[in-house]
Scaffold this motif. Structure first.
Motif, short mmCIF file in Angstrom:
data_model
loop_
_atom_site.label_atom_id
_atom_site.label_comp_id
_atom_site.label_asym_id
_atom_site.label_seq_id
_atom_site.Cartn_x
_atom_site.Cartn_y
_atom_site.Cartn_z
N VAL A 1 -72.43 -50.08 -108.29
CA VAL A 1 -73.82 -49.67 -108.54
C VAL A 1 -73.85 -48.19 -108.93
O VAL A 1 -73.19 -47.36 -108.30
CB VAL A 1 -74.69 -49.88 -107.28
CG1 VAL A 1 -76.12 -49.39 -107.52
CG2 VAL A 1 -74.69 -51.34 -106.86
N CYS B 1 -78.01 -53.63 -106.06
CA CYS B 1 -77.31 -53.35 -104.80
C CYS B 1 -77.12 -54.66 -104.04
O CYS B 1 -78.07 -55.39 -103.79
CB CYS B 1 -78.15 -52.38 -103.97
SG CYS B 1 -77.60 -52.22 -102.27
N VAL C 1 -79.80 -45.16 -98.69
CA VAL C 1 -79.51 -45.66 -100.03
C VAL C 1 -79.76 -47.17 -100.18
O VAL C 1 -80.47 -47.60 -101.11
CB VAL C 1 -78.08 -45.28 -100.44
CG1 VAL C 1 -77.69 -45.93 -101.77
CG2 VAL C 1 -77.98 -43.75 -100.55
N PRO C 2 -79.21 -48.02 -99.31
CA PRO C 2 -79.44 -49.47 -99.52
C PRO C 2 -80.93 -49.83 -99.51
O PRO C 2 -81.36 -50.68 -100.28
CB PRO C 2 -78.70 -50.14 -98.35
CG PRO C 2 -77.73 -49.10 -97.87
CD PRO C 2 -78.36 -47.79 -98.13
N GLN D 1 -72.31 -50.64 -96.85
CA GLN D 1 -71.16 -49.76 -96.64
C GLN D 1 -71.51 -48.29 -96.81
O GLN D 1 -70.85 -47.42 -96.25
CB GLN D 1 -70.03 -50.13 -97.61
CG GLN D 1 -69.32 -51.43 -97.26
CD GLN D 1 -68.15 -51.69 -98.22
OE1 GLN D 1 -67.30 -50.84 -98.41
NE2 GLN D 1 -68.13 -52.87 -98.80
N CYS D 2 -72.51 -48.03 -97.62
CA CYS D 2 -72.86 -46.62 -97.87
C CYS D 2 -73.97 -46.12 -96.96
O CYS D 2 -74.37 -44.96 -97.07
CB CYS D 2 -73.27 -46.45 -99.33
SG CYS D 2 -74.81 -47.31 -99.74
N MET E 1 -76.42 -55.02 -101.02
CA MET E 1 -76.81 -54.86 -99.62
C MET E 1 -75.64 -55.07 -98.67
O MET E 1 -75.78 -55.71 -97.63
CB MET E 1 -77.99 -55.80 -99.27
CG MET E 1 -79.29 -55.37 -99.94
SD MET E 1 -80.67 -56.46 -99.62
CE MET E 1 -80.64 -57.48 -101.09
N CYS E 2 -74.49 -54.52 -99.06
CA CYS E 2 -73.34 -54.58 -98.15
C CYS E 2 -73.44 -53.52 -97.06
O CYS E 2 -72.74 -53.59 -96.07
CB CYS E 2 -72.03 -54.41 -98.93
SG CYS E 2 -71.72 -52.72 -99.50
N VAL F 1 -75.39 -45.45 -108.30
CA VAL F 1 -76.30 -45.09 -107.22
C VAL F 1 -77.23 -43.95 -107.61
O VAL F 1 -78.46 -44.05 -107.47
CB VAL F 1 -75.48 -44.74 -105.95
CG1 VAL F 1 -76.38 -44.16 -104.87
CG2 VAL F 1 -74.77 -45.98 -105.43
S1 SF4 Z 1 -75.10 -49.19 -103.07
FE1 SF4 Z 1 -74.32 -49.17 -100.96
S2 SF4 Z 1 -75.20 -51.00 -99.98
FE2 SF4 Z 1 -75.45 -51.22 -102.21
S3 SF4 Z 1 -73.70 -52.43 -102.86
FE3 SF4 Z 1 -73.14 -50.25 -103.10
S4 SF4 Z 1 -72.14 -49.65 -101.16
FE4 SF4 Z 1 -73.21 -51.62 -100.81
#
Ligand code: SF4
Ligand code: SF4
Length: 407
Positions: A393, A328, A344-345, A333-334, A330-331, A395
């Motif tokens: 990712v 991840c 999630v991050p 966005q989620c 660590m943007c 997720v």
């Molecule tokens: S999982 Fe979420 S925080 Fe991590 S890179 Fe993807 S969008 Fe960004």
């Protein structure tokens, strides 16, 4: 016997490096350092006759408005097992040391204090508090100072503050009180999401340093926050600069085996390239790297004597693709998008502690700090995940693994 080397680093590129005493090393270690220092191995052996230069020959970067001159490499103390490694780092000329009250349940501060005995006035010492209220933070600081064996820090951070609310008025008041009491010289915030807190920190106008996640997998994703903080004179320190290169803490020649599905083994040279990538940004005053042994220390030290070269850039591009499903960026966005409340991050970061750094206890400790309702969620029960990561990712797969390991 500790080796003493002093690099000369400036904006025009790496310069001559003065060899110190390498005679205690076996030939493979000499070859390794010779490659890094661009000197023949035989030259290193012969150079044992040359007196080690004083650490003053190092060049430094300025940590924003603190005016502190710091080595571009900070010794990260999160995983110390032997204080002599700390002493060796200081003897090599590294002058910046980072820890936190929570690291190794206080043992990090204790061992760092032992390793720096007699050297306190020569180093910049940083620690952090996870406390969320004024009284708790001030109590932690007293414990920190006792553990480190000093009467003051140079920078005291609020630890892992990833949204403005986490930088509470009570905690900031504790920091200002500590400064007035002479228990810290400067105030800092550490964060995994600088974009979320940069405006708040600048608006408060109380902090001198921000320590934040920054590595090659993020590309230009941190640039806006960096520019904002830098314009306010805030000193910038990077962390997790080598995590996506894999292979466990500290480098040391790519000894990692890769952990978990989709987590590749560390490629030789990737750790060093990752560190050089972060340091090529002149806005970054120093990069903190957790170090566990002398090989790692020596390899990391190379990063402040060398520039990232085109082959290393290509290597990082390959690694960046290899880790895409698992790491991840660590943007954020989620963040907040899971209907069941999974952060999630954060959970993916906890999993990265285990899978990329090889630090399962750190991952589990963080996971256990989540509310019970969140810890009880099982992503495997969702038919499909509501989150589609723009960075690729996987997720749901990663969260299932985190829950299997930590819950
Ligand atoms: S999982 Fe979420 S925080 Fe991590 S890179 Fe993807 S969008 Fe960004
Ligand atoms: S799998 Fe379900 S519970 Fe897990 S993050 Fe995705 S939407 Fe949330």
């Amino acid at each position: 016997m500790a080796a003493s080397v002093a690099p000369v680093y400036n904006d025009s590129g790496p310069k001559i490096v003065f060899p110190g005493d390498f005679t205690h090393m076996d030939s493979s270690r000499r070859d390794f350092l010779a490659a890094g220092l661009k000197l023949p191995a035989a030259g290193l052996a012969a150079s044992a006759l040359v007196a080690a230069p004083a650490p003053a020959e190092l060049t430094y970067r300025t940590l924003g408005k603190t005016g502190l001159k710091v080595t571009p490499l900070t010794f990260g103390g999160g995983s110390i097992t032997d204080p002599s490694l700390v002493t060796r780092a200081a003897d090599m000329g590294i002058n910046c040391f980072d820890t936190a009250r929570i690291y190794a349940q206080g043992n990090s501060e204790r061992l760092l204090g032992v390793g720096l005995k007699g050297k306190r006035d020569k180093v910049v010492l940083m620690s952090k508090t996870e406390a969320n209220d004024r009284a708790g933070a001030l109590a932690e600081l007293d414990t920190t100072l006792k553990g480190l064996g000093t009467d003051h820090l140079d920078v005291w951070f609020l630890h892992a503050r990833d949204n403005p609310a986490a930088i509470s008025a009570g905690c900031v008041d504790a920091q200002e009180t500590a400064k007035k009491q002479g228990k810290t010289r400067f105030l800092g915030v550490s964060t995994h999401d600088p974009a979320a807190v940069a405006d708040h920190i600048v608006g408060l106008g109380k902090h001198d340093v921000v320590l934040f996640t920054y590595n090659f997998s993020m590309g230009a994703g941190r640039d806006a926050a960096i520019a904002k903080l830098r314009a306010a004179g805030i000193g910038l320190a990077a962390m997790k600069v080598t995590t996506p290169s894999g292979g466990g803490f500290g480098g040391g020649g790519g000894r990692g085996a890769g952990r978990g599905p989709g987590v590749p083994a560390q490629k030789p040279g990737a750790h060093l390239a990752a560190l050089k990538w972060a340091l090529k940004n002149p806005a970054i005053a120093t990069a903190t790297v957790t170090m566990t042994d002398t090989d790692a220390l020596d390899e990391n030290f190379r990063a402040i004597t060398e520039r990232l070269n085109p082959e290393e850039e290509k290597l990082l591009a390959v690694v960046n693709e290899d880790i895409r499903p698992a790491y991840c960026r660590m943007c954020y966005q989620c963040d907040g998008n899971c209907p069941k409340g999974v952060p999630v991050p954060s959970v993916l970061r906890y999993l990265a502690y285990a899978d990329f750094n090889g630090d399962f206890p750190m991952g589990r400790r963080n996971f256990e700090g989540l509310p019970q309702a969140v810890r009880q969620v099982r992503c495997g029960d969702c038919g499909s995940c509501a989150i589609q990561c723009p960075n690729g990712v996987r997720v749901q797969e990663r969260l299932v693994r985190a829950q299997e390991m930590f819950a």
